[in-house]
Design a protein around this motif. Structure first.
Motif, mmCIF file in Angstrom:
data_model
loop_
_atom_site.group_PDB
_atom_site.id
_atom_site.type_symbol
_atom_site.label_atom_id
_atom_site.label_comp_id
_atom_site.label_asym_id
_atom_site.label_seq_id
_atom_site.Cartn_x
_atom_site.Cartn_y
_atom_site.Cartn_z
ATOM 1 N N ASN A 95 28.562 -11.267 2.600
ATOM 2 C CA ASN A 95 29.503 -12.285 3.069
ATOM 3 C C ASN A 95 29.354 -13.457 2.107
ATOM 4 O O ASN A 95 28.536 -14.344 2.318
ATOM 5 C CB ASN A 95 29.192 -12.714 4.505
ATOM 6 C CG ASN A 95 30.188 -13.724 5.034
ATOM 7 O OD1 ASN A 95 30.862 -14.407 4.273
ATOM 8 N ND2 ASN A 95 30.271 -13.833 6.353
ATOM 9 N N LYS B 146 30.564 -22.726 11.071
ATOM 10 C CA LYS B 146 30.972 -21.630 10.189
ATOM 11 C C LYS B 146 29.898 -20.533 10.165
ATOM 12 O O LYS B 146 30.214 -19.342 10.203
ATOM 13 C CB LYS B 146 31.223 -22.162 8.771
ATOM 14 C CG LYS B 146 31.770 -21.129 7.818
ATOM 15 C CD LYS B 146 32.131 -21.739 6.473
ATOM 16 C CE LYS B 146 32.641 -20.680 5.524
ATOM 17 N NZ LYS B 146 32.968 -21.219 4.216
ATOM 18 N N THR C 290 30.030 -18.542 13.417
ATOM 19 C CA THR C 290 31.112 -17.561 13.378
ATOM 20 C C THR C 290 30.709 -16.338 12.557
ATOM 21 O O THR C 290 30.958 -15.198 12.959
ATOM 22 C CB THR C 290 32.397 -18.196 12.794
ATOM 23 O OG1 THR C 290 32.789 -19.267 13.659
ATOM 24 C CG2 THR C 290 33.523 -17.194 12.677
ATOM 25 N N ALA C 291 30.061 -16.571 11.415
ATOM 26 C CA ALA C 291 29.604 -15.461 10.582
ATOM 27 C C ALA C 291 28.565 -14.616 11.312
ATOM 28 O O ALA C 291 28.568 -13.380 11.201
ATOM 29 C CB ALA C 291 29.038 -15.987 9.264
ATOM 30 N N LYS D 60 28.330 -14.241 14.614
ATOM 31 C CA LYS D 60 29.052 -13.479 15.637
ATOM 32 C C LYS D 60 29.794 -12.293 15.017
ATOM 33 O O LYS D 60 29.790 -11.187 15.579
ATOM 34 C CB LYS D 60 30.026 -14.388 16.393
ATOM 35 C CG LYS D 60 29.333 -15.348 17.342
ATOM 36 C CD LYS D 60 30.347 -16.249 18.037
ATOM 37 C CE LYS D 60 29.676 -17.217 18.988
ATOM 38 N NZ LYS D 60 30.659 -18.118 19.632
ATOM 39 N N ASP D 61 30.418 -12.511 13.873
ATOM 40 C CA ASP D 61 31.112 -11.409 13.185
ATOM 41 C C ASP D 61 30.131 -10.308 12.802
ATOM 42 O O ASP D 61 30.412 -9.119 12.968
ATOM 43 C CB ASP D 61 31.844 -11.923 11.939
ATOM 44 C CG ASP D 61 33.046 -12.791 12.268
ATOM 45 O OD1 ASP D 61 33.491 -12.808 13.436
ATOM 46 O OD2 ASP D 61 33.538 -13.476 11.343
ATOM 47 N N PHE D 62 28.967 -10.697 12.279
ATOM 48 C CA PHE D 62 27.955 -9.713 11.917
ATOM 49 C C PHE D 62 27.484 -8.962 13.161
ATOM 50 O O PHE D 62 27.366 -7.727 13.154
ATOM 51 C CB PHE D 62 26.753 -10.375 11.220
ATOM 52 C CG PHE D 62 25.620 -9.412 11.017
ATOM 53 C CD1 PHE D 62 25.658 -8.508 9.960
ATOM 54 C CD2 PHE D 62 24.555 -9.374 11.897
ATOM 55 C CE1 PHE D 62 24.643 -7.575 9.789
ATOM 56 C CE2 PHE D 62 23.532 -8.452 11.734
ATOM 57 C CZ PHE D 62 23.569 -7.552 10.681
ATOM 58 N N GLN D 63 27.205 -9.707 14.226
ATOM 59 C CA GLN D 63 26.724 -9.080 15.462
ATOM 60 C C GLN D 63 27.743 -8.069 15.995
ATOM 61 O O GLN D 63 27.366 -6.956 16.391
ATOM 62 C CB GLN D 63 26.411 -10.148 16.516
ATOM 63 C CG GLN D 63 25.171 -10.959 16.181
ATOM 64 C CD GLN D 63 24.984 -12.176 17.078
ATOM 65 O OE1 GLN D 63 25.956 -12.818 17.493
ATOM 66 N NE2 GLN D 63 23.731 -12.506 17.366
ATOM 67 N N LYS D 64 29.029 -8.431 15.991
ATOM 68 C CA LYS D 64 30.074 -7.504 16.447
ATOM 69 C C LYS D 64 30.055 -6.238 15.603
ATOM 70 O O LYS D 64 30.074 -5.124 16.118
ATOM 71 C CB LYS D 64 31.458 -8.155 16.358
ATOM 72 C CG LYS D 64 31.755 -9.162 17.421
ATOM 73 C CD LYS D 64 33.141 -9.778 17.200
ATOM 74 C CE LYS D 64 33.286 -11.068 17.970
ATOM 75 N NZ LYS D 64 34.484 -11.823 17.560
ATOM 76 N N GLY D 65 30.024 -6.418 14.268
ATOM 77 C CA GLY D 65 30.027 -5.282 13.356
ATOM 78 C C GLY D 65 28.798 -4.396 13.488
ATOM 79 O O GLY D 65 28.855 -3.197 13.215
ATOM 80 N N ALA E 112 27.638 -10.375 20.716
ATOM 81 C CA ALA E 112 28.084 -11.413 19.778
ATOM 82 C C ALA E 112 27.961 -12.789 20.420
ATOM 83 O O ALA E 112 28.954 -13.410 20.809
ATOM 84 C CB ALA E 112 29.509 -11.143 19.320
ATOM 85 N N THR F 239 18.919 -9.347 16.251
ATOM 86 C CA THR F 239 19.802 -9.671 15.127
ATOM 87 C C THR F 239 19.006 -9.718 13.829
ATOM 88 O O THR F 239 19.439 -9.169 12.804
ATOM 89 C CB THR F 239 20.547 -10.995 15.373
ATOM 90 O OG1 THR F 239 21.318 -10.878 16.576
ATOM 91 C CG2 THR F 239 21.475 -11.336 14.209
#
Length: 164
Positions: A30, A42, A45-46, A48-53, A58, A66
């Motif tokens: 990223n 910011k 958000t990154a 949360k995006d990583f956690q979702k993926g 998240a 994590t």
């Protein structure tokens, strides 16, 4: 486990653990993550995006689960005049191969010694990469994007040089 013993961190935190998180997220890759040691919106958000993926809850909080899912966020060594070894040779090779048409200044022979020509090449690379020109390869310089295949200077030189 690539990030052992790290504390749980969240929005509003700051310090070395946050820098480790930022480096780890940059290595996912990223490349939009700045390495400043501040856990702001910011970065949340990154996370949360990583956690979702990664199939994790998240919540934006970086705890043991994590940390375990992230790549190693350890720092690369700081290189400056007088440094030597395999990492300097690898840096010199990258600076030589990328210089034509890019930062235009080669470090001279790849001899593993960080001398004046290597410093001049690093400074040219820093100017090209839009980071502070100081001739020292630290977090900001390691994080410069090479604009190819999501590579940064640190991934191209080799994450095998990460130190803890």
């Amino acid at each position: 486990m690539p990030n052992p013993g790290q504390p749980t961190i969240r929005l509003g935190d700051a310090g070395q653990a946050v820098k480790r998180l930022e480096r780890a997220l940059r290595r996912t890759p990223n490349l939009g993550i700045a390495i400043d040691g501040v856990f702001g919106a910011k970065l949340e958000t990154a996370v949360k995006d990583f956690q979702k993926g990664a199939g994790l809850p998240a919540d934006g909080v970086v705890g043991p689960t994590t940390w375990a899912a992230l790549p190693d966020g350890g720092p690369m060594p700081v290189l400056r005049s007088g440094a030597s070894g395999a990492i300097v040779t690898s840096l010199q090779n990258l600076l030589t191969n990328g210089a034509p048409g890019q930062w235009l200044t080669t470090p001279g022979p790849a001899d593993g010694k960080f001398g004046p020509r290597t410093k001049a090449s690093v400074e040219a690379f820093q100017t090209w990469g839009g980071v502070t020109k100081d001739g020292i390869v630290g977090d900001q310089t390691w994080a410069v994007s090479l604009h190819a295949a999501s590579a940064t200077l640190e991934t191209a030189v080799g994450l095998n040089f990460v130190v803890d």
